[in-house]
Motif scaffolding. Structure first.
Motif, short mmCIF file in Angstrom:
data_model
loop_
_atom_site.label_atom_id
_atom_site.label_comp_id
_atom_site.label_asym_id
_atom_site.label_seq_id
_atom_site.Cartn_x
_atom_site.Cartn_y
_atom_site.Cartn_z
N SER A 46 -30.62 11.08 9.37
CA SER A 46 -31.57 10.18 10.00
C SER A 46 -32.27 9.37 8.92
N ASP A 47 -32.88 8.27 9.31
CA ASP A 47 -33.63 7.44 8.38
C ASP A 47 -34.87 8.18 7.88
N LYS A 48 -35.29 7.86 6.68
CA LYS A 48 -36.51 8.39 6.08
C LYS A 48 -36.54 9.92 6.15
N CYS A 49 -35.41 10.52 5.84
CA CYS A 49 -35.26 11.98 5.87
C CYS A 49 -34.89 12.42 4.46
N ILE A 103 -28.60 9.58 13.42
CA ILE A 103 -29.30 9.96 14.64
C ILE A 103 -30.51 9.06 14.78
N LYS A 104 -30.45 8.12 15.74
CA LYS A 104 -31.56 7.19 15.94
C LYS A 104 -31.99 7.09 17.40
N SER A 105 -31.04 7.26 18.32
CA SER A 105 -31.34 7.06 19.73
C SER A 105 -31.17 8.36 20.51
N ASN A 106 -31.59 8.34 21.78
CA ASN A 106 -31.41 9.51 22.65
C ASN A 106 -29.93 9.83 22.82
N GLU A 107 -29.09 8.79 22.84
CA GLU A 107 -27.64 9.01 22.96
C GLU A 107 -27.10 9.73 21.72
N ASP A 108 -27.63 9.37 20.54
CA ASP A 108 -27.23 10.04 19.30
C ASP A 108 -27.64 11.51 19.33
N ILE A 109 -28.86 11.77 19.82
CA ILE A 109 -29.35 13.16 19.91
C ILE A 109 -28.45 13.96 20.85
N ALA A 110 -28.11 13.37 21.99
CA ALA A 110 -27.24 14.06 22.94
C ALA A 110 -25.88 14.35 22.32
N ALA A 111 -25.34 13.40 21.55
CA ALA A 111 -24.05 13.61 20.90
C ALA A 111 -24.12 14.75 19.89
N LEU A 112 -25.22 14.81 19.14
CA LEU A 112 -25.39 15.89 18.16
C LEU A 112 -25.55 17.23 18.86
N ARG A 113 -26.26 17.27 19.97
CA ARG A 113 -26.48 18.54 20.67
C ARG A 113 -25.22 19.07 21.32
N ILE A 172 -22.62 19.22 19.62
CA ILE A 172 -21.97 19.85 18.47
C ILE A 172 -22.75 21.08 18.00
N THR A 173 -24.07 20.98 17.97
CA THR A 173 -24.90 22.09 17.52
C THR A 173 -26.17 22.16 18.35
N SER A 174 -26.65 23.37 18.58
CA SER A 174 -27.88 23.55 19.36
C SER A 174 -29.12 23.51 18.46
N GLU A 175 -28.91 23.47 17.15
CA GLU A 175 -30.04 23.45 16.22
C GLU A 175 -30.74 22.10 16.28
N ASP A 176 -32.04 22.10 15.93
CA ASP A 176 -32.81 20.85 15.96
C ASP A 176 -33.29 20.47 14.56
N GLN A 177 -32.47 20.77 13.57
CA GLN A 177 -32.83 20.48 12.18
C GLN A 177 -31.81 19.56 11.54
N LEU A 178 -32.28 18.52 10.86
CA LEU A 178 -31.41 17.60 10.13
C LEU A 178 -31.62 17.79 8.64
N PRO A 179 -30.62 17.53 7.82
CA PRO A 179 -29.28 17.07 8.16
C PRO A 179 -28.40 18.20 8.68
N VAL A 180 -27.27 17.82 9.29
CA VAL A 180 -26.24 18.77 9.70
C VAL A 180 -24.97 18.39 8.94
N ASN A 221 -41.37 11.34 10.63
CA ASN A 221 -40.37 10.30 10.89
C ASN A 221 -39.16 10.85 11.62
N ALA A 222 -39.20 12.09 12.10
CA ALA A 222 -38.05 12.70 12.76
C ALA A 222 -37.83 12.09 14.13
N PRO A 223 -36.54 11.99 14.57
CA PRO A 223 -36.28 11.56 15.93
C PRO A 223 -36.89 12.60 16.89
N PRO A 224 -37.19 12.24 18.14
CA PRO A 224 -37.80 13.18 19.08
C PRO A 224 -36.97 14.44 19.19
#
Length: 201
Positions: free
Chosen positions: A78-81, A103-113, A115-123, A194-197
Motif C-alpha cells: 500500500s502507499d505510504k507503508c 491495495i487502495k480500494s475496497n475491491e483491492d481489499i476484497a481481492a486480498l481477503r 488470498i489471506t484472512s490476515e489484516d496486515q500489510l505487506p503480504v 495511512n492504512a487502507p480501511p
C-alpha cells in the motif's frame, strides 16, 4: 591435412554463431520491422537485443529462472507503508523478480481477503507460502527455501513490471449493475494512520 576442412567448417560455424549474438531491431519509413546483426544505416532503431532473440534483455540465470517458474513471488503493498517499502527494498536488493499488487480500494481489499484472512500489510506470496507483515529473516528464509539465490543475479538492466491494483477495475456495465459478491463488509475497523480501511502495518 585431411582434418583441415572439418576444422575450418567448425571454426566458421563458431564465428557465425558469435556474430549473431547481437541483434538490432529497426523500423523503416514504411513501418516494416527488420532484425539484423549490424546497425541499420537508415530507419528508426527501436532497440538493441543481446544474447536471446526472444527477449529484450538477457535471459535469467537457470537457477533463478527455475525459482521464478516454480515459486513466483507476489508482493501486496500500500502507499505510504514503511514495512511495504522495506519489503520491496529487500526483494529488489536480493534480485528477486516479483509482481507487485497495490491495495487502495475496497475491491483491492476484497481481492486480498480471498488470498489471506490476515489484516496486515505487506503480504508476500512465494509459490504457495504466505508471509504476513515484513520480517526480513522469515522472508529471506522463505525465498531461499523456494530456490532463489542468496545474492542478486539479475541481468544488468532488468526491471520488474510496474505495480498494478490487486483487483482489476470492473467494466462500466459491471459497475452499474453492482455485484453483491464484491462488496466489503462494513464491520472493518477504521483505518489507522495511512492504512487502507481494515488494515494495519
Amino acid at each position: 591435412m585431411k582434418f583441415a576442412a572439418p576444422f575450418f567448417s567448425l571454426a566458421f560455424l563458431l564465428l557465425a554463431t558469435s556474430a549473431q549474438a547481437q541483434l538490432y531491431k529497426s523500423t523503416g519509413p514504411d513501418g516494416k520491422v527488420t532484425y539484423s546483426d549490424t546497425p541499420p544505416a537508415t530507419g528508426n532503431v527501436v532497440q538493441k537485443k543481446t544474447g536471446s532473440i526472444g527477449g529484450d534483455t538477457d535471459p535469467l540465470p537457470y537457477e533463478l529462472a527455475q525459482a521464478v517458474k516454480n515459486s513466483p513471488v507476489t508482493l501486496y503493498s500500500s502507499d505510504k507503508c514503511i514495512p511495504c517499502d522495506d519489503g520491496r527494498k529487500l526483494l529488489t536488493g536480493r534480485g528477486i523478480p516479483f509482481t507487485e499488487k497495490t491495495i487502495k480500494s475496497n475491491e483491492d481489499i476484497a481481492a486480498l481477503r480471498r488470498i489471506t484472512s490476515e489484516d496486515q500489510l505487506p503480504v508476500l506470496i512465494v509459490g504457495r507460502d504466505k508471509q504476513n507483515g515484513f520480517d526480513s529473516s522469515s522472508w529471506n528464509t522463505t525465498l531461499t527455501s523456494a530456490g532463489y539465490p542468496q545474492s542478486n543475479r539479475l541481468p544488468k538492466g532488468y526491471r520488474n513490471a510496474a505495480p498494478v491494483a490487486a483487483a482489476p477495475s470492473a467494466k462500466p456495465a459491471e459497475k452499474a449493475a453492482g455485484t453483491a459478491a464484491e462488496t466489503v463488509s462494513t464491520d472493518a475497523p477504521p483505518a489507522a494512520g495511512n492504512a487502507p480501511p481494515g488494515f494495519r502495518f
